[in-house]
Scaffold this motif. Structure first.
Motif, PDB file in Angstrom:
ATOM      1  N   VAL A   1      25.073  26.474 -20.262  1.00 17.56           N
ATOM      2  CA  VAL A   1      26.240  25.335 -21.319  1.00 17.56           C
ATOM      3  C   VAL A   1      26.149  24.213 -19.875  1.00 17.56           C
ATOM      4  N   GLY A   2      26.126  22.710 -21.031  1.00 18.88           N
ATOM      5  CA  GLY A   2      26.964  21.495 -20.488  1.00 18.88           C
ATOM      6  C   GLY A   2      27.766  21.447 -21.332  1.00 18.88           C
ATOM      7  N   LEU A   3      29.174  21.213 -21.059  1.00 23.61           N
ATOM      8  CA  LEU A   3      30.560  20.580 -21.454  1.00 23.61           C
ATOM      9  C   LEU A   3      30.330  19.330 -20.567  1.00 23.61           C
ATOM     10  N   THR A   4      31.252  18.662 -21.061  1.00 18.95           N
ATOM     11  CA  THR A   4      31.018  17.282 -21.833  1.00 18.95           C
ATOM     12  C   THR A   4      32.601  16.374 -22.013  1.00 18.95           C
ATOM     13  N   GLN A   5      32.706  15.747 -21.625  1.00 16.55           N
ATOM     14  CA  GLN A   5      34.035  14.697 -21.967  1.00 16.55           C
ATOM     15  C   GLN A   5      33.338  12.830 -21.998  1.00 16.55           C
ATOM     16  N   TRP A   6      33.646  12.313 -22.508  1.00 17.60           N
ATOM     17  CA  TRP A   6      34.280  10.935 -22.064  1.00 17.60           C
ATOM     18  C   TRP A   6      34.889  10.079 -23.080  1.00 17.60           C
ATOM     19  N   HIS A   7      35.656   8.662 -22.949  1.00 16.64           N
ATOM     20  CA  HIS A   7      36.735   7.848 -23.241  1.00 16.64           C
ATOM     21  C   HIS A   7      35.501   7.211 -25.226  1.00 16.64           C
ATOM     22  N   ALA A   8      35.553   7.870 -26.043  1.00 17.88           N
ATOM     23  CA  ALA A   8      35.332   7.452 -27.546  1.00 17.88           C
ATOM     24  C   ALA A   8      36.031   6.265 -27.624  1.00 17.88           C
ATOM     25  N   THR A   9      35.526   5.338 -28.348  1.00 20.71           N
ATOM     26  CA  THR A   9      36.056   4.573 -29.140  1.00 20.71           C
ATOM     27  C   THR A   9      35.041   4.175 -29.947  1.00 20.71           C
TER      28      THR A   9
ATOM     29  N   GLY B   1      19.506  21.903 -15.872  1.00 18.92           N
ATOM     30  CA  GLY B   1      19.324  23.227 -16.143  1.00 18.92           C
ATOM     31  C   GLY B   1      19.950  23.856 -17.496  1.00 18.92           C
ATOM     32  N   ALA B   2      20.265  22.942 -18.313  1.00 23.38           N
ATOM     33  CA  ALA B   2      21.581  23.733 -19.185  1.00 23.38           C
ATOM     34  C   ALA B   2      20.405  23.540 -20.207  1.00 23.38           C
ATOM     35  N   ARG B   3      21.010  24.970 -21.371  1.00 22.88           N
ATOM     36  CA  ARG B   3      20.073  25.457 -21.576  1.00 22.88           C
ATOM     37  C   ARG B   3      20.803  24.890 -24.034  1.00 22.88           C
ATOM     38  N   LEU B   4      22.200  24.485 -23.519  1.00 22.60           N
ATOM     39  CA  LEU B   4      23.010  23.720 -24.720  1.00 22.60           C
ATOM     40  C   LEU B   4      23.670  23.357 -23.660  1.00 22.60           C
ATOM     41  N   VAL B   5      23.893  21.904 -24.648  1.00 22.39           N
ATOM     42  CA  VAL B   5      24.827  21.082 -24.348  1.00 22.39           C
ATOM     43  C   VAL B   5      25.667  20.610 -25.466  1.00 22.39           C
ATOM     44  N   VAL B   6      27.093  20.350 -26.020  1.00 24.15           N
ATOM     45  CA  VAL B   6      27.986  20.417 -26.361  1.00 24.15           C
ATOM     46  C   VAL B   6      29.048  19.299 -26.970  1.00 24.15           C
ATOM     47  N   LEU B   7      28.932  18.135 -27.548  1.00 21.82           N
ATOM     48  CA  LEU B   7      29.184  16.867 -27.349  1.00 21.82           C
ATOM     49  C   LEU B   7      30.861  16.851 -28.296  1.00 21.82           C
ATOM     50  N   PRO B   8      31.227  16.281 -28.115  1.00 21.15           N
ATOM     51  CA  PRO B   8      32.723  15.838 -28.414  1.00 21.15           C
ATOM     52  C   PRO B   8      33.590  15.972 -30.169  1.00 21.15           C
ATOM     53  N   GLU B   9      34.523  16.087 -30.635  1.00 20.12           N
ATOM     54  CA  GLU B   9      33.913  15.361 -31.369  1.00 20.12           C
ATOM     55  C   GLU B   9      34.624  13.866 -31.681  1.00 20.12           C
ATOM     56  N   ASN B  10      34.019  13.647 -32.388  1.00 21.34           N
ATOM     57  CA  ASN B  10      34.359  12.198 -32.881  1.00 21.34           C
ATOM     58  C   ASN B  10      33.975  11.013 -31.752  1.00 21.34           C
ATOM     59  N   GLY B  11      32.738  11.802 -30.875  1.00 19.44           N
ATOM     60  CA  GLY B  11      32.360  11.139 -29.661  1.00 19.44           C
ATOM     61  C   GLY B  11      31.570   9.894 -29.588  1.00 19.44           C
ATOM     62  N   LEU B  12      31.317  10.050 -31.037  1.00 27.76           N
ATOM     63  CA  LEU B  12      30.425   8.877 -31.157  1.00 27.76           C
ATOM     64  C   LEU B  12      30.958   7.663 -31.619  1.00 27.76           C
TER      65      LEU B  12
ATOM     66  N   THR C   1      13.304  15.568 -26.162  1.00 29.66           N
ATOM     67  CA  THR C   1      12.913  15.230 -24.744  1.00 29.66           C
ATOM     68  C   THR C   1      13.233  15.717 -23.254  1.00 29.66           C
ATOM     69  N   HIS C   2      14.096  16.750 -23.432  1.00 32.42           N
ATOM     70  CA  HIS C   2      14.650  16.998 -22.787  1.00 32.42           C
ATOM     71  C   HIS C   2      14.125  18.797 -22.795  1.00 32.42           C
ATOM     72  N   GLY C   3      14.590  18.866 -24.113  1.00 32.41           N
ATOM     73  CA  GLY C   3      14.312  20.371 -24.306  1.00 32.41           C
ATOM     74  C   GLY C   3      15.256  21.126 -24.645  1.00 32.41           C
ATOM     75  N   VAL C   4      16.191  20.812 -25.251  1.00 32.32           N
ATOM     76  CA  VAL C   4      17.881  21.233 -25.262  1.00 32.32           C
ATOM     77  C   VAL C   4      17.965  21.474 -25.818  1.00 32.32           C
ATOM     78  N   THR C   5      18.861  22.774 -26.805  1.00 30.60           N
ATOM     79  CA  THR C   5      19.413  21.981 -28.104  1.00 30.60           C
ATOM     80  C   THR C   5      21.415  21.517 -27.762  1.00 30.60           C
ATOM     81  N   VAL C   6      21.449  20.505 -28.141  1.00 32.20           N
ATOM     82  CA  VAL C   6      22.393  19.727 -28.467  1.00 32.20           C
ATOM     83  C   VAL C   6      23.450  20.242 -29.581  1.00 32.20           C
ATOM     84  N   VAL C   7      24.694  20.100 -29.445  1.00 33.65           N
ATOM     85  CA  VAL C   7      26.143  20.286 -30.389  1.00 33.65           C
ATOM     86  C   VAL C   7      26.066  18.963 -30.634  1.00 33.65           C
ATOM     87  N   LEU C   8      26.554  18.361 -31.417  1.00 32.03           N
ATOM     88  CA  LEU C   8      27.241  17.012 -31.295  1.00 32.03           C
ATOM     89  C   LEU C   8      28.230  17.486 -32.917  1.00 32.03           C
ATOM     90  N   GLY C   9      29.870  17.557 -31.943  1.00 32.35           N
ATOM     91  CA  GLY C   9      30.105  18.953 -31.990  1.00 32.35           C
ATOM     92  C   GLY C   9      31.136  17.996 -33.397  1.00 32.35           C
TER      93      GLY C   9
END
Length: 294
Positions: free
Chosen positions: A8-16, A37-48, A77-85
């Motif tokens: 699992v890909g754990l993400t974090q960023w400064h969202a504006t 090698g992540a099969r799942l990448v999860v993005l933060p709430e309100n990250g966009l 493109t990367h063959g990975v599941t993404v959850v836009l959190g």
């Protein structure tokens, strides 16, 4: 014996409020996680898009929005599941805070709409989420590579009955993407996430937004960061601290969930809903003053 795992890909960023910049960060971190090698990448709430209630209402997305289409393309493109959190999602039924699930073919597999809205007053600042969005109707499970994953968003973490319902339905991993207020994060974030993991003997994966590293940031509100992965035993396996743009891939050993639940069968030991739902019996005792006992 084959070990069941999920990377699992754990993400974090400064969202504006800068959607293009936020999206560029999201796309880059998804690519980095997939390369590891992540099969799942999860993005933060309100990250966009993270701003005031009025700004987020005005900028509410929908599933056809270009930003979502770009996320779909990078997932394929990367063959990975993404959850836009969590995104403010404009639908025919109103605006919801939706965790959007994009599969490895780039298709939208479905969504979870946040059930518990953050109507609170913290440090003199009012957060009236119900002025922006409607509450979701019920829990959602995601099945991925034979792993059952429960979807929640941020403030949901304060309502343990939701996580328990997901675990009772078979969830081995709980997602808690967040834009957690810094003041409450400092007090409660780690404790709440560890508690949800421990009581359900499940992994918790909690991507997060984080405030700007500069002292003159102009965010609508400061968010805490510290994206976490917690083990079924409550151990913190990853903590991204206050990094303004970070990703870490963690391999989850799902057999650890099986072992923990076999040794400590709290889910099997739950009583029936009718027993919990009944009004508690009240006990009355008679007290005597110290003078009466002399």
């Amino acid at each position: 014996m084959t070990t069941r795992t999920l990377r699992v890909g754990l993400t974090q960023w400064h969202a504006t409020t800068d959607i293009e910049a936020n999206l560029a960060t999201a796309l880059r971190l998804i690519g980095e996680a997939a390369a590891d090698g992540a099969r799942l990448v999860v993005l933060p709430e309100n990250g966009l898009m993270l701003g005031t209630n009025a700004q987020m209402r005005e900028a509410a997305f929908n599933e056809g929005t270009d930003a979502v289409q770009q996320l779909r393309r990078v997932a394929a493109t990367h063959g990975v599941t993404v959850v836009l959190g969590g995104m403010k999602n404009r639908t025919p039924d109103g605006v919801f805070n939706s965790a959007l699930v994009i599969d490895a073919a780039g298709e939208i597999a479905g969504r979870y709409d946040k059930m518990h809205l953050f109507d609170a007053n913290i440090g003199g600042q009012s957060f009236e989420a119900s002025s922006v969005e409607r509450p979701g109707a019920g829990p959602v499970l995601l099945d991925l590579d034979g792993v059952r994953i429960g979807l929640t968003i941020c403030y949901d973490v304060r309502f343990p009955e939701l996580s328990r319902a997901l675990a009772a339905a078979g969830a081995e991993v709980l997602l808690v993407p967040a834009a957690f207020v810094r003041s409450t994060g400092e007090a409660h974030w780690h404790t709440l996430l560890r508690a949800r993991a421990i009581e359900n003997l499940a992994y918790v994966v909690a991507p997060a937004t984080v405030h700007s590293p500069t002292p003159d940031y102009t965010d609508a509100f400061a968010t805490y960061g510290h994206a976490l992965v917690v083990s079924p035993w409550g151990e913190v396996l990853a903590d991204l601290g206050t990094d303004p743009a970070a990703v870490q891939v963690i391999e989850l050993d799902l057999d650890a969930v099986t072992r923990a639940r076999a040794g400590l069968p709290v889910l099997a030991g739950r009583r029936g809903a009718d027993e919990y739902g009944a009004q508690p019996r009240r006990l009355h005792v008679t007290t005597r003053s110290p003078e009466e006992t002399r």
